[in-house]
Motif scaffolding. Structure first.
Motif, mmCIF file in Angstrom:
data_model
loop_
_atom_site.group_PDB
_atom_site.id
_atom_site.type_symbol
_atom_site.label_atom_id
_atom_site.label_comp_id
_atom_site.label_asym_id
_atom_site.label_seq_id
_atom_site.Cartn_x
_atom_site.Cartn_y
_atom_site.Cartn_z
ATOM 1 N N THR A 49 0.820 -1.096 -0.473
ATOM 2 C CA THR A 49 0.203 0.191 -0.355
ATOM 3 C C THR A 49 0.663 1.629 0.378
ATOM 4 O OG1 THR A 49 -1.752 1.011 1.090
ATOM 5 C CG2 THR A 49 -0.589 -0.076 2.597
ATOM 6 N N HIS A 50 0.522 2.178 0.152
ATOM 7 C CA HIS A 50 0.672 3.612 0.511
ATOM 8 C C HIS A 50 0.957 4.430 2.131
ATOM 9 C CE1 HIS A 50 -0.541 4.033 -3.595
ATOM 10 N NE2 HIS A 50 -1.100 3.495 -3.362
ATOM 11 N N PHE A 51 1.950 5.985 1.919
ATOM 12 C CA PHE A 51 2.082 6.153 3.347
ATOM 13 C C PHE A 51 0.936 6.029 3.698
ATOM 14 C CE2 PHE A 51 2.634 9.658 5.432
ATOM 15 C CZ PHE A 51 4.256 9.411 6.095
ATOM 16 N N VAL A 52 0.004 6.967 3.371
ATOM 17 C CA VAL A 52 -0.800 7.790 3.466
ATOM 18 C C VAL A 52 -2.139 6.358 4.715
ATOM 19 C CG1 VAL A 52 -1.321 9.550 2.807
ATOM 20 C CG2 VAL A 52 -2.214 7.633 2.141
ATOM 21 N N VAL A 53 -2.146 5.278 3.997
ATOM 22 C CA VAL A 53 -2.743 4.501 4.914
ATOM 23 C C VAL A 53 -2.203 3.752 5.647
ATOM 24 C CG1 VAL A 53 -3.517 2.218 4.176
ATOM 25 C CG2 VAL A 53 -4.097 3.420 2.069
ATOM 26 N N ILE A 54 -0.585 3.322 6.007
ATOM 27 C CA ILE A 54 -0.078 3.107 6.591
ATOM 28 C C ILE A 54 -0.214 3.914 7.831
ATOM 29 C CG2 ILE A 54 2.411 2.553 7.548
ATOM 30 C CD1 ILE A 54 2.851 0.957 5.057
ATOM 31 N N SER A 55 0.058 5.391 7.899
ATOM 32 C CA SER A 55 0.045 6.120 8.029
ATOM 33 C C SER A 55 -1.401 6.224 8.977
ATOM 34 C CB SER A 55 0.215 8.094 7.830
ATOM 35 O OG SER A 55 -0.012 8.496 8.443
ATOM 36 N N GLU A 56 -2.169 5.567 8.142
ATOM 37 C CA GLU A 56 -4.312 6.450 9.408
ATOM 38 C C GLU A 56 -3.701 4.853 10.199
ATOM 39 O OE1 GLU A 56 -7.238 8.170 9.918
ATOM 40 O OE2 GLU A 56 -5.624 8.912 8.561
ATOM 41 N N ILE A 57 -3.537 3.705 9.228
ATOM 42 C CA ILE A 57 -3.671 2.707 10.698
ATOM 43 C C ILE A 57 -3.486 2.541 11.729
ATOM 44 C CG2 ILE A 57 -3.298 -0.248 10.453
ATOM 45 C CD1 ILE A 57 -5.478 0.998 8.647
ATOM 46 N N PHE A 58 -1.524 2.832 11.380
ATOM 47 C CA PHE A 58 -0.871 2.376 12.439
ATOM 48 C C PHE A 58 -0.654 4.256 13.474
ATOM 49 C CE2 PHE A 58 -0.075 -1.310 10.327
ATOM 50 C CZ PHE A 58 -0.287 -1.820 10.913
ATOM 51 N N LYS A 59 -0.399 5.229 12.134
ATOM 52 C CA LYS A 59 0.114 6.576 12.692
ATOM 53 C C LYS A 59 1.488 6.520 13.048
ATOM 54 C CE LYS A 59 -4.435 7.289 14.018
ATOM 55 N NZ LYS A 59 -4.820 7.463 12.755
ATOM 56 N N VAL A 60 1.687 5.968 12.530
ATOM 57 C CA VAL A 60 3.428 6.086 12.023
ATOM 58 C C VAL A 60 3.420 6.233 10.586
ATOM 59 C CG1 VAL A 60 3.983 4.778 14.246
ATOM 60 C CG2 VAL A 60 4.204 3.512 11.994
ATOM 61 N N GLY A 61 4.576 6.527 10.052
ATOM 62 C CA GLY A 61 5.453 7.328 8.368
ATOM 63 C C GLY A 61 5.881 5.322 8.268
ATOM 64 N N ALA A 62 6.159 5.596 7.073
ATOM 65 C CA ALA A 62 6.628 4.758 6.508
ATOM 66 C C ALA A 62 8.299 4.830 5.587
ATOM 67 C CB ALA A 62 6.026 3.349 6.379
ATOM 68 N N SER A 63 8.735 4.125 4.798
ATOM 69 C CA SER A 63 9.626 4.857 4.402
ATOM 70 C C SER A 63 8.880 4.120 3.179
ATOM 71 C CB SER A 63 10.873 4.007 4.135
ATOM 72 O OG SER A 63 11.605 5.219 5.647
ATOM 73 N N SER A 64 10.122 3.937 1.821
ATOM 74 C CA SER A 64 9.216 3.299 0.446
ATOM 75 C C SER A 64 10.070 1.531 0.524
ATOM 76 C CB SER A 64 10.344 3.579 -0.834
ATOM 77 O OG SER A 64 9.723 5.064 -1.501
ATOM 78 N N GLY A 65 9.577 0.595 0.724
ATOM 79 C CA GLY A 65 9.494 -0.946 1.027
ATOM 80 C C GLY A 65 10.236 -1.330 1.948
ATOM 81 N N GLU A 66 9.905 0.423 3.243
ATOM 82 C CA GLU A 66 9.910 -0.159 4.615
ATOM 83 C C GLU A 66 8.984 -1.466 4.913
ATOM 84 O OE1 GLU A 66 9.452 1.705 9.173
ATOM 85 O OE2 GLU A 66 9.774 2.316 7.079
#
Length: 178
Positions: free
Chosen positions: A147-164
């Motif tokens: 998925t994308h940064f925004v989805v991960i951020s919304e689910i976990f309240k953390v950011g993620a780098s590309s490929g993380e």
């Protein structure tokens, strides 16, 4: 972005054996959710005129992103980590990450980006659909969600780098990040 990619390679291939073993054992325990932010695609967002069904209009993986995807797939294969299903956003950079890492995948609208103002209105429905899918997941192997940064951020309240990679349980408790 290159630094994040090199960090991922360092973590996976250069960490002391006990740290690698912990990660592998965690993933071999099955029934994990494995969120992966798409591999490296230079830039931010998509061009103003992009079309979801036309990859040539989107921000896509470059060589580095393709290699990053392949390394992710090699890690799972080499360590015989069971994957029950791979779901991907409908964006080409996510589908390509899934294709190069795992070969087989299905798209799932709930994993789509809502970063662009045209899709912002979809956020609540997508997140609810994603959580419903996870709650109803009865697989006995790991579920991979690309998925994308925004989805991960919304689910976990953390950011993620590309490929993380973010590994969680079904209650969305983060168990590990790589």
């Amino acid at each position: 972005m290159i630094r994040n990619f090199l960090f991922f390679i360092f973590i996976i291939f250069s960490n002391p054996i006990n740290s690698q073993e912990k990660l592998i054992n965690l993933l071999k325990d099955d029934n994990k959710l494995i969120f992966i932010r798409h591999a490296y695609a230079p830039g931010n967002g998509d061009p103003a005129n992009f079309k979801l069904n036309d990859c040539s209009t989107q921000r896509n993986l470059n060589k580095e992103g393709i290699n990053q995807s392949k390394i992710i797939g090699q890690f799972f294969s080499k360590n015989k980590i069971q994957v029950g299903k791979v779901l991907s956003s409908e964006w080409c950079r996510c589908k390509d990450t899934a294709k190069f890492a795992f070969n087989e995948y299905s798209t799932f609208e709930a994993l789509n980006s809502f970063y662009d103002p045209r899709f912002e209105k979809n956020k609540d429905k997508q997140i609810n659909d994603l959580k419903d899918y996870i709650n109803n997941w009865n697989g006995n192997k790991n579920l991979v969600l690309i998925t994308h940064f925004v989805v991960i951020s919304e689910i976990f309240k953390v950011g993620a780098s590309s490929g993380e990679i973010i590994i969680s349980d079904k209650e969305l408790n983060i168990l590990a990040r790589y």
